[in-house]
Write a protein that holds these residues in place. Structure first.
Motif, mmCIF file in Angstrom:
data_model
loop_
_atom_site.group_PDB
_atom_site.id
_atom_site.type_symbol
_atom_site.label_atom_id
_atom_site.label_comp_id
_atom_site.label_asym_id
_atom_site.label_seq_id
_atom_site.Cartn_x
_atom_site.Cartn_y
_atom_site.Cartn_z
ATOM 1 N N UNK A 84 0.824 -1.217 0.000
ATOM 2 C CA UNK A 84 0.000 0.000 0.000
ATOM 3 C C UNK A 84 0.853 1.261 0.000
ATOM 4 N N UNK A 85 2.066 1.162 0.534
ATOM 5 C CA UNK A 85 2.959 2.322 0.578
ATOM 6 C C UNK A 85 3.335 2.790 -0.829
ATOM 7 N N UNK A 86 3.091 1.948 -1.819
ATOM 8 C CA UNK A 86 3.384 2.324 -3.207
ATOM 9 C C UNK A 86 2.356 3.313 -3.734
ATOM 10 N N UNK A 87 1.446 3.753 -2.882
ATOM 11 C CA UNK A 87 0.455 4.775 -3.193
ATOM 12 C C UNK A 87 -0.418 4.380 -4.367
ATOM 13 N N UNK A 88 -0.464 5.213 -5.397
ATOM 14 C CA UNK A 88 -1.369 4.977 -6.516
ATOM 15 C C UNK A 88 -1.012 3.738 -7.328
ATOM 16 N N UNK A 89 0.164 3.212 -7.158
ATOM 17 C CA UNK A 89 0.600 2.032 -7.912
ATOM 18 C C UNK A 89 0.353 0.730 -7.140
ATOM 19 N N UNK A 90 -0.320 0.799 -6.001
ATOM 20 C CA UNK A 90 -0.415 -0.384 -5.160
ATOM 21 C C UNK A 90 -1.141 -1.545 -5.833
ATOM 22 N N UNK A 91 -2.108 -1.261 -6.700
ATOM 23 C CA UNK A 91 -2.837 -2.348 -7.364
ATOM 24 C C UNK A 91 -1.886 -3.183 -8.228
ATOM 25 N N UNK A 92 -1.061 -2.501 -9.001
ATOM 26 C CA UNK A 92 -0.090 -3.195 -9.858
ATOM 27 C C UNK A 92 0.982 -3.877 -9.010
ATOM 28 N N UNK A 93 1.416 -3.214 -7.943
ATOM 29 C CA UNK A 93 2.424 -3.793 -7.056
ATOM 30 C C UNK A 93 1.908 -5.083 -6.428
ATOM 31 N N UNK A 94 0.660 -5.072 -5.975
ATOM 32 C CA UNK A 94 0.050 -6.268 -5.390
ATOM 33 C C UNK A 94 0.033 -7.413 -6.403
ATOM 34 N N UNK A 95 -0.461 -7.144 -7.593
ATOM 35 C CA UNK A 95 -0.543 -8.177 -8.617
ATOM 36 C C UNK A 95 0.844 -8.715 -8.957
ATOM 37 N N UNK A 96 1.804 -7.838 -9.155
ATOM 38 C CA UNK A 96 3.163 -8.279 -9.485
ATOM 39 C C UNK A 96 3.769 -9.099 -8.357
ATOM 40 N N UNK A 97 3.488 -8.706 -7.129
ATOM 41 C CA UNK A 97 4.031 -9.422 -5.965
ATOM 42 C C UNK A 97 3.481 -10.838 -5.861
ATOM 43 N N UNK A 98 2.221 -11.006 -6.249
ATOM 44 C CA UNK A 98 1.606 -12.331 -6.192
ATOM 45 C C UNK A 98 2.259 -13.300 -7.187
ATOM 46 N N UNK A 99 2.871 -12.764 -8.231
ATOM 47 C CA UNK A 99 3.485 -13.604 -9.268
ATOM 48 C C UNK A 99 4.976 -13.830 -9.046
ATOM 49 N N UNK A 100 5.538 -13.229 -7.993
ATOM 50 C CA UNK A 100 6.977 -13.345 -7.750
ATOM 51 C C UNK A 100 7.259 -14.067 -6.441
ATOM 52 N N UNK A 101 8.148 -15.041 -6.489
ATOM 53 C CA UNK A 101 8.572 -15.639 -5.212
ATOM 54 C C UNK A 101 9.430 -14.622 -4.461
ATOM 55 N N UNK A 102 9.366 -14.666 -3.161
ATOM 56 C CA UNK A 102 10.154 -13.731 -2.354
ATOM 57 C C UNK A 102 10.514 -14.337 -1.017
ATOM 58 N N UNK A 103 11.135 -13.517 -0.188
ATOM 59 C CA UNK A 103 11.574 -13.991 1.127
ATOM 60 C C UNK A 103 10.415 -14.454 1.990
ATOM 61 N N UNK A 104 9.324 -13.648 2.005
ATOM 62 C CA UNK A 104 8.231 -13.954 2.924
ATOM 63 C C UNK A 104 7.014 -14.554 2.242
ATOM 64 N N UNK A 105 7.018 -14.620 0.947
ATOM 65 C CA UNK A 105 5.818 -15.071 0.249
ATOM 66 C C UNK A 105 6.228 -15.817 -1.013
#
Length: 171
Positions: free
Chosen positions: A89-110
């Motif tokens: 959400x801290x990505x402000x107006x870009x949070x929708x795209x950030x959320x979607x992109x994050x769901x498709x990327x493996x990461x440390x916590x997810x």
């Protein structure tokens, strides 16, 4: 707010599942998504058979927006469960795209939640969501919406499958 929501929707207060159990939240949201799509399958088929009327185009636009919003809500539940929502959400107006992109990327916590294929579909619906929220209805073009409507049932089915696969993997 809840009173206003009850006045304009058919959802009872019990449907607004207030739970900290991710599986229950997602199950409730997937049920809503199934109800949304199930009740409109014949409508979609009729509109795909011939060019929709102005009212049909408006209804299909609302359906595309509603379906994506439902899927995004599930992704928000997952991000909140993993403690990533505030960061996204801290990505402000870009949070929708950030959320979607994050769901498709493996990461440390997810781990990766959705496939690249599903990400591609959802990215198109996210783009439409932006147009729907910021354009006038008379500016919508069937030629641009038609592929989204044609792929909606498949995208929703794939989304449900991948979310359920994620939940099984996490348990």
């Amino acid at each position: 707010m809840n009173q206003a929501r009850r006045l304009i929707t058919l959802r009872s207060m019990e449907t607004f599942c207030v739970s900290h159990n991710l599986e229950l939240l997602i199950a409730a949201e997937l049920k809503q998504l199934d109800l949304l799509m199930g009740a409109r399958q014949q409508f979609i088929k009729r509109r795909l058979a011939k060019n929709p009327t102005t009212e049909g185009l408006d209804a299909l636009a609302a359906l595309l927006h509603s379906a994506y919003t439902a899927m995004e809500r599930i992704m928000v539940h997952i991000a909140k469960n993993d403690g990533l929502y505030a960061e996204i959400r801290a990505k402000s107006f870009m949070w929708h795209a950030t959320l979607l992109n994050r769901m498709a990327q493996p990461g440390n916590r997810l781990s990766s939640i959705i496939s690249k294929e599903l990400h591609g579909y959802l990215n198109e619906y996210l783009g439409f969501r932006h147009v729907f929220r910021h354009a006038y209805l008379h500016e919508l073009k069937w030629s641009k919406m038609q592929p989204l409507v044609q792929n909606l049932e498949h995208a929703v089915r794939l989304f449900g499958y991948e979310i359920n696969t994620y939940l099984q993997r996490e348990n």
